[in-house]
Design an enzyme around this catalytic site. Structure first.
Site, PDB file in Angstrom:
ATOM      1  N   ASP A   1      -4.400   1.635  -7.511  1.00  0.00           N
ATOM      2  CA  ASP A   1      -3.006   2.010  -7.301  1.00  0.00           C
ATOM      3  C   ASP A   1      -2.160   1.139  -8.233  1.00  0.00           C
ATOM      4  O   ASP A   1      -2.644   0.204  -8.870  1.00  0.00           O
ATOM      5  CB  ASP A   1      -2.601   1.856  -5.825  1.00  0.00           C
TER       6      ASP A   1
HETATM    7  C1  NOJ Z   1       1.976   4.108  -5.736  1.00  0.00           C
HETATM    8  C2  NOJ Z   1       1.500   5.006  -4.630  1.00  0.00           C
HETATM    9  O1  NOJ Z   1       0.893   4.248  -3.614  1.00  0.00           O
HETATM   10  C3  NOJ Z   1       0.515   6.068  -5.084  1.00  0.00           C
HETATM   11  O2  NOJ Z   1       0.306   6.960  -4.036  1.00  0.00           O
HETATM   12  C4  NOJ Z   1       1.025   6.769  -6.295  1.00  0.00           C
HETATM   13  O3  NOJ Z   1       0.122   7.777  -6.696  1.00  0.00           O
HETATM   14  C5  NOJ Z   1       1.228   5.736  -7.391  1.00  0.00           C
HETATM   15  N1  NOJ Z   1       2.237   4.791  -6.974  1.00  0.00           N
HETATM   16  C6  NOJ Z   1       1.666   6.368  -8.686  1.00  0.00           C
HETATM   17  O4  NOJ Z   1       2.979   6.799  -8.604  1.00  0.00           O
END
Ligand code: NOJ
Length: 683
Positions: A271
């Protein structure tokens, strides 16, 4: 499935320099400012960029994002495939969560539709729209089961049931990825957040979790296992730690379980910033440590924090990380690039699709997602009656779309006021057309037979990093309900929400409650279809509605405490809270219709079965007659639960094992069949 190109990939890896390999593991952020483009092109040319995330902030679901720009993506891809030494294309990912241009219901709402085929069809539409804008890969489906509606991200997931989670996983992955990932209207999916993120303590985002193995395997793993079985191309690791081990750095979770037990062949992505976060979480001493821990755990692509690109080379040259480990990660990323046809078709182009059909599907799914929670003979409404509309969501558009909408357009989304005006005209329909007057009670209610109250929560109260400590409706809305309730008018509450809200003291003052969720582009039209009887409600809750925040966590599939033995939800008024009854206000799997269904006797073809026969593939066949005894044709979600009374570990008092959603015509009786096999009964 993803190993088809392994020999080509192996020879490509042989040609790659260490820098080029590490470049493949690096995902940078976009959309890109003009001033950055030349530097980015240089990095691409030098083989330092494997992927671009088409989002400009880490909490893309709640921050305004730049628009998709296919020309720019193609131009950058041109640099990769024409000007870099090995001409390896980049993969572009964007958070296309529950819609692209057309927005569909938030996933928690879609789960309430209990309609896998329809969800798959809608996610096909979503893939088509995203692919037509040059997107290769989405960070969806989000499969985090959750027991805590305070968590803002509960909106993104399938609710509280592992079987529903597995169905959603299958439907979304198949929808996104289509028949062949190489097709121009397919995009790669990403099962996230692996794993246990929905257990974040107290519903506070990014918090720690405590998950024992039995819970991990029986509760959190099944949805991911199903996603892998459906062929998901990628998996995103979650921010949280499990009992002190951040998943981003956990070999147990990323390799032993995901690769070993689930046989996942695609690539994993961190993430946003989660690799460098290992230092902040206190398990790494430096950024180099972060890179080593994550890569060795099985984390292939590094989203945005540059730990890999800055640290891995020295780690390899110093012998701290083996080049073989880097090669493995590169190979997995290249597998997906080959599988989605990037080497043959690196450039993408806009293509036409049937926008009308997508809107129709969005409306269908919205209709099937909405849950009629209460109806004391008010709904459906007669269009000839005098109807007032009020409440803070009367003119609202943006919230109806929900969180995680990057490309859907608020101004193309009808508000409830607009949708109702379309159906009713303005005669006998009382509502101020200006949003400033949403609670101008004096103007509205004296003339009306029935008052529709548009209530709920803003999309900004939901999503990433948007936890609340109290799931009650806002005080001003509760006061408004009290005011209208005091008039003695019939009230229909329409709730536009992302999470289950506390309905005690609210629903009892309303004559009907329609839980409309944040259901996307067609939310308001679908509400009208239900309010005026054009459609018969057929959604059921995929998550428990607690009476109040203090009862959280409250979920149906709880084990028996033994004190007492057999209570659904395990509640026992005698030994629970002194100050309140913790029964759910609405339980899991609950929802009304305009018609009535009579359930016959449940029959099993074979009342007992030998374990050996089960193992050999024999099933338990179960059937039930269901009659539509009311005045409307309607769909009924028939839920089959089991209880494993004696097992090696305690099992839930009720466990959903299958469901069917037949349309039953008025007056008709149909027979609904289920078949349970070894896998369904095992743990
Ligand atoms: C953080 C989020 O937790 C995740 O779900 C998302 O895909 C990413 N950012 C990218 O935006």
């Amino acid at each position: 499935m993803y190993t088809e190109y392994d020999s080509i990939i192996d020879s490509l890896i042989e040609k790659m320099s260490l820098d080029e390999k590490i470049g493949q593991l690096n995902q940078i952020t976009g959309p890109l400012k003009d001033s950055q483009i030349e530097d980015i092109k240089t990095a691409i040319r030098n083989g330092q960029v494997g992927s671009i995330i088409l989002a400009s902030s880490s909490t893309a679901g709640n921050d305004p994002q730049g628009h998709v720009n296919i020309e720019l993506y193609n131009e950058l891809q041109r640099v990769a495939v024409e000007e870099s030494r090995l001409k390896i294309p980049m993969i572009y990912g964007r958070d296309v969560i529950h819609g692209h241009r057309t927005v569909y219901p938030i996933p928690l709402a879609s789960a309430a539709a209990f309609n896998e085929e329809l969800i798959e069809e809608c996610y096909r539409d979503i893939a088509t729209e995203a692919a037509s804008d040059g997107i290769h890969w989405t960070f969806s489906p989000m499969l985090d089961l959750c027991h805590d509606p305070r968590w803002g991200r509960i909106i993104e997931g399938p609710g509280e049931d592992p079987y529903v989670g597995a169905c959603m996983a299958r439907a979304c992955v198949k929808g996104f990825q289509g028949k062949d990932l190489k097709d121009k209207d397919s995009i790669a999916a990403c099962a996230k957040h692996y794993i246990g993120y929905g257990a974040s303590e107290g519903g506070r985002d990014y918090h720690r979790t405590e998950i024992a193995d039995a819970t991990l395997y029986n509760y959190y793993v099944p949805a991911f296992r199903e996603a892998v079985k459906a062929g998901v191309a990628t998996v995103m690791s979650s921010f949280n730690d499990i009992s002190g081990v951040p998943v981003t750095g956990s070999k147990k979770h990323l390799t032993d379980i995901l690769r070993g037990k689930l046989s996942f062949e695609g690539f994993t992505v961190s993430d946003w910033g989660a690799v460098e976060q290992l230092q902040k979480q206190g398990v790494a001493a430096s950024r180099a440590d972060c890179a080593k821990i994550a890569l060795e755990a099985g984390l292939d692509l590094n989203m945005c924090d540059r730990c890999y690109i800055e640290e891995l080379k020295d780690l390899v040259l110093n012998g701290d990380v083996s080049e073989e480990t880097v090669n493995t990660a590169v190979k997995r990323i290249l597998r997906v690039k080959f599988a989605i046809g990037l080497f043959d078709r690196p450039y993408r182009e806009n293509f036409a699709y049937d926008k009308e059909k997508h809107l129709e599907n969005s409306r269908k799914l919205a209709l099937e997602s909405m849950v009629l929670l209460k109806n004391d003979n008010v709904l459906p409404l007669n269009k000839e009656s005098r109807i007032a509309l009020m409440g803070p969501f009367t003119h609202e558009k943006r919230s109806l779309l929900g969180s995680w909408v990057l490309d859907g357009k608020e101004n193309e989304t009808p508000s409830l006021f607009e949708a109702m005006t379309n159906v009713l005209g303005r005669k006998n329909f009382y509502c101020q057309s200006n949003s400033r007057f949403y609670d101008d009670t004096n103007y509205i209610y004296p003339n009306a037979d029935v008052v529709i109250m548009a209530l709920g929560e803003s999309n900004l109260a939901t999503g990433e990093n948007r936890a609340v400590s109290d799931i009650s409706l806002s005080l001003s809305q509760r006061e408004l309900i009290d005011k209208i309730h005091a008039t003695g008018k019939k009230i229909v509450g329409v709730f536009f929400c992302g999470r289950p809200m506390a309905m005690e003291g609210v629903a009892d003052k309303l004559d009907a409650v329609l839980y409309a969720w944040h259901s996307g582009s067609e939310t308001a039209n679908a509400v009208c279809d239900i309010l005026f009887g054009k459609a018969v409600p057929c959604g059921k809750t995929a998550v428990t509605f607690p009476r109040k925040s203090g009862h959280i966590p409250l979920y149906y599939n709880v084990t028996s405490s033994g004190r007492p033995v057999d209570c659904y939800y395990n509640e026992n008024p005698a030994n629970c809270y002194l100050d309140s009854t913790p029964t759910p206000y609405y339980p899991f799997g609950y929802g009304l219709s305009y018609t009535t269904f009579k359930y016959g006797e449940i029959k099993a073809q074979n009342n007992s079965i030998l374990l050996d026969d089960l193992k050999a593939g024999k099933n338990i066949e179960i059937s039930i007659d269901i009659s539509n005894t009311g005045e409307f044709d309607g769909k009924e979600i028939v839920e089959l639960y089991i209880r494993d009374r004696v097992a090696s570990i305690m099992r839930p008092i009720r466990e959903l094992k299958q469901f069917k959603k037949p349309l039953i015509k008025k007056g008709e009786t149909i027979n609904v069949n289920f078949s349970l096999g070894y896998k369904d009964l095992g743990l």
